[in-house]
Design a protein around this motif. Structure first.
Motif, PDB file in Angstrom:
ATOM      1  N   ALA A 115       9.267   0.805  18.710  1.00 25.82           N
ATOM      2  CA  ALA A 115       9.740   1.790  17.828  1.00 25.82           C
ATOM      3  C   ALA A 115      10.221   1.164  16.522  1.00 25.82           C
ATOM      4  N   GLU A 116      11.211   0.169  17.012  1.00 31.97           N
ATOM      5  CA  GLU A 116      11.935  -0.432  15.677  1.00 31.97           C
ATOM      6  C   GLU A 116      10.930  -1.310  14.884  1.00 31.97           C
ATOM      7  N   ALA A 117      10.073  -1.929  15.463  1.00 34.19           N
ATOM      8  CA  ALA A 117       9.043  -2.784  14.781  1.00 34.19           C
ATOM      9  C   ALA A 117       8.085  -1.917  13.905  1.00 34.19           C
ATOM     10  N   GLU A 118       7.748  -0.755  14.633  1.00 33.94           N
ATOM     11  CA  GLU A 118       6.679   0.040  13.888  1.00 33.94           C
ATOM     12  C   GLU A 118       7.579   0.802  12.755  1.00 33.94           C
ATOM     13  N   GLN A 119       8.816   1.124  12.725  1.00 35.05           N
ATOM     14  CA  GLN A 119       9.415   1.778  11.505  1.00 35.05           C
ATOM     15  C   GLN A 119       9.839   0.816  10.428  1.00 35.05           C
ATOM     16  N   ALA A 120       9.955  -0.541  10.998  1.00 42.53           N
ATOM     17  CA  ALA A 120       9.870  -1.522   9.919  1.00 42.53           C
ATOM     18  C   ALA A 120       8.426  -1.745   9.178  1.00 42.53           C
ATOM     19  N   VAL A 121       7.393  -1.603   9.838  1.00 47.33           N
ATOM     20  CA  VAL A 121       6.063  -1.637   9.357  1.00 47.33           C
ATOM     21  C   VAL A 121       5.850  -0.365   8.338  1.00 47.33           C
ATOM     22  N   LEU A 122       6.075   0.572   8.920  1.00 49.05           N
ATOM     23  CA  LEU A 122       6.067   2.019   8.144  1.00 49.05           C
ATOM     24  C   LEU A 122       6.983   1.881   6.722  1.00 49.05           C
ATOM     25  N   ALA A 123       8.106   1.573   6.874  1.00 51.05           N
ATOM     26  CA  ALA A 123       8.939   1.340   5.952  1.00 51.05           C
ATOM     27  C   ALA A 123       8.215   0.351   4.767  1.00 51.05           C
ATOM     28  N   SER A 124       7.725  -0.818   4.906  1.00 51.19           N
ATOM     29  CA  SER A 124       7.165  -1.688   4.286  1.00 51.19           C
ATOM     30  C   SER A 124       5.740  -1.042   3.631  1.00 51.19           C
ATOM     31  N   LEU A 125       4.899  -0.544   4.460  1.00 53.10           N
ATOM     32  CA  LEU A 125       3.600   0.277   4.011  1.00 53.10           C
ATOM     33  C   LEU A 125       4.139   1.524   3.169  1.00 53.10           C
ATOM     34  N   GLY A 126       5.116   2.037   3.095  1.00 55.75           N
ATOM     35  CA  GLY A 126       5.716   2.949   2.452  1.00 55.75           C
ATOM     36  C   GLY A 126       5.962   2.762   1.183  1.00 55.75           C
ATOM     37  N   ASP A 127       6.523   1.514   0.892  1.00 55.19           N
ATOM     38  CA  ASP A 127       6.857   1.258  -0.270  1.00 55.19           C
ATOM     39  C   ASP A 127       5.694   0.669  -1.248  1.00 55.19           C
ATOM     40  N   ARG A 128       4.653   0.930  -0.811  1.00 53.83           N
ATOM     41  CA  ARG A 128       3.392   0.356  -1.514  1.00 53.83           C
ATOM     42  C   ARG A 128       2.208   1.548  -1.512  1.00 53.83           C
ATOM     43  N   THR A 129       1.769   1.544  -2.940  1.00 54.21           N
ATOM     44  CA  THR A 129       0.914   2.529  -3.133  1.00 54.21           C
ATOM     45  C   THR A 129      -0.412   2.107  -3.199  1.00 54.21           C
ATOM     46  N   LEU A 130      -1.604   2.970  -3.182  1.00 55.81           N
ATOM     47  CA  LEU A 130      -2.833   2.483  -3.144  1.00 55.81           C
ATOM     48  C   LEU A 130      -3.179   1.852  -4.666  1.00 55.81           C
ATOM     49  N   ALA A 131      -2.564   2.278  -5.624  1.00 55.26           N
ATOM     50  CA  ALA A 131      -2.580   1.602  -6.734  1.00 55.26           C
ATOM     51  C   ALA A 131      -1.927   0.133  -6.882  1.00 55.26           C
ATOM     52  N   ASP A 132      -1.070  -0.085  -6.018  1.00 51.86           N
ATOM     53  CA  ASP A 132      -0.438  -1.385  -6.096  1.00 51.86           C
ATOM     54  C   ASP A 132      -1.433  -2.283  -5.324  1.00 51.86           C
ATOM     55  N   SER A 133      -2.233  -1.878  -4.262  1.00 49.48           N
ATOM     56  CA  SER A 133      -3.125  -2.558  -3.625  1.00 49.48           C
ATOM     57  C   SER A 133      -4.274  -2.924  -4.372  1.00 49.48           C
ATOM     58  N   VAL A 134      -4.570  -1.870  -5.152  1.00 47.47           N
ATOM     59  CA  VAL A 134      -5.882  -2.291  -5.921  1.00 47.47           C
ATOM     60  C   VAL A 134      -5.480  -3.533  -7.142  1.00 47.47           C
ATOM     61  N   ARG A 135      -4.164  -3.403  -7.674  1.00 54.85           N
ATOM     62  CA  ARG A 135      -3.811  -4.460  -8.324  1.00 54.85           C
ATOM     63  C   ARG A 135      -3.733  -5.939  -7.703  1.00 54.85           C
ATOM     64  N   GLU A 136      -3.253  -5.755  -6.514  1.00 54.30           N
ATOM     65  CA  GLU A 136      -3.015  -6.856  -5.823  1.00 54.30           C
ATOM     66  C   GLU A 136      -4.525  -7.545  -5.309  1.00 54.30           C
ATOM     67  N   PHE A 137      -5.365  -6.650  -4.992  1.00 54.05           N
ATOM     68  CA  PHE A 137      -6.843  -6.993  -4.883  1.00 54.05           C
ATOM     69  C   PHE A 137      -7.305  -7.851  -6.201  1.00 54.05           C
TER      70      PHE A 137
END
Length: 152
Positions: A115-137
């Motif tokens: 649960a702790e690891a999953e919360q860390a993953v979700l927090a990291s993913l919550g800080d990034r948008t789909l638009a950010d991902s397109v720019r990174e790609f």
């Protein structure tokens, strides 16, 4: 076996975000299948939870297809992750017979760790948008072109 639902869902969402910037924001499952190297039936299955989660709008029939339900700047990777994997935890907790102190506490300890690891993953993913991902790609693609290597 690794779960690839998030990876595939993210690919679909990034492709839809790129399509939204062009002339035709709607992509058919046949076109997706060609681009992902899979079949249209699998693409439609990938779209179901994304549509149910309000991230994608799908239209059936001739001329139909999928498009983003919201602008890419308003969609987080955490939302895509949750739609793709649902409530499935990152790791399965062991179910041990309680024969000693270790096995008696392993299930509860591992569930808390997961649960702790999953919360860390979700927090990291919550800080990034789909638009950010397109720019990174696009940055990755530009870096490949600069080095003389093409990922395509």
């Amino acid at each position: 076996m690794l779960d690839i639902r998030f990876c595939r869902a993210l690919q679909v969402m990034i492709r839809l975000a790129m399509a939204a910037e062009g002339e035709s924001p709607v992509l058919s499952s046949t076109r997706f299948a060609e681009e992902l190297g899979t079949n249209p039936s699998l693409v439609r299955k990938l779209l179901v939870p994304l549509t149910a989660g309000g991230l994608v709008v799908s239209t059936k029939g001739r001329g139909g297809g999928a498009r983003l339900a919201r602008p890419p700047e308003e969609i987080t990777l955490a939302e895509i992750y949750r739609c793709a994997v649902g409530d499935k935890p990152l790791w399965a907790s062991p179910d041990c017979e309680h024969v000693c102190e270790t096995t008696a506490n392993a299930t509860r300890y591992f569930a808390g760790l997961t649960a702790e690891a999953e919360q860390a993953v979700l927090a990291s993913l919550g800080d990034r948008t789909l638009a950010d991902s397109v720019r990174e790609f696009r940055s990755i693609d530009a870096d490949s072109a600069d080095s003389g290597f093409s990922a395509r």
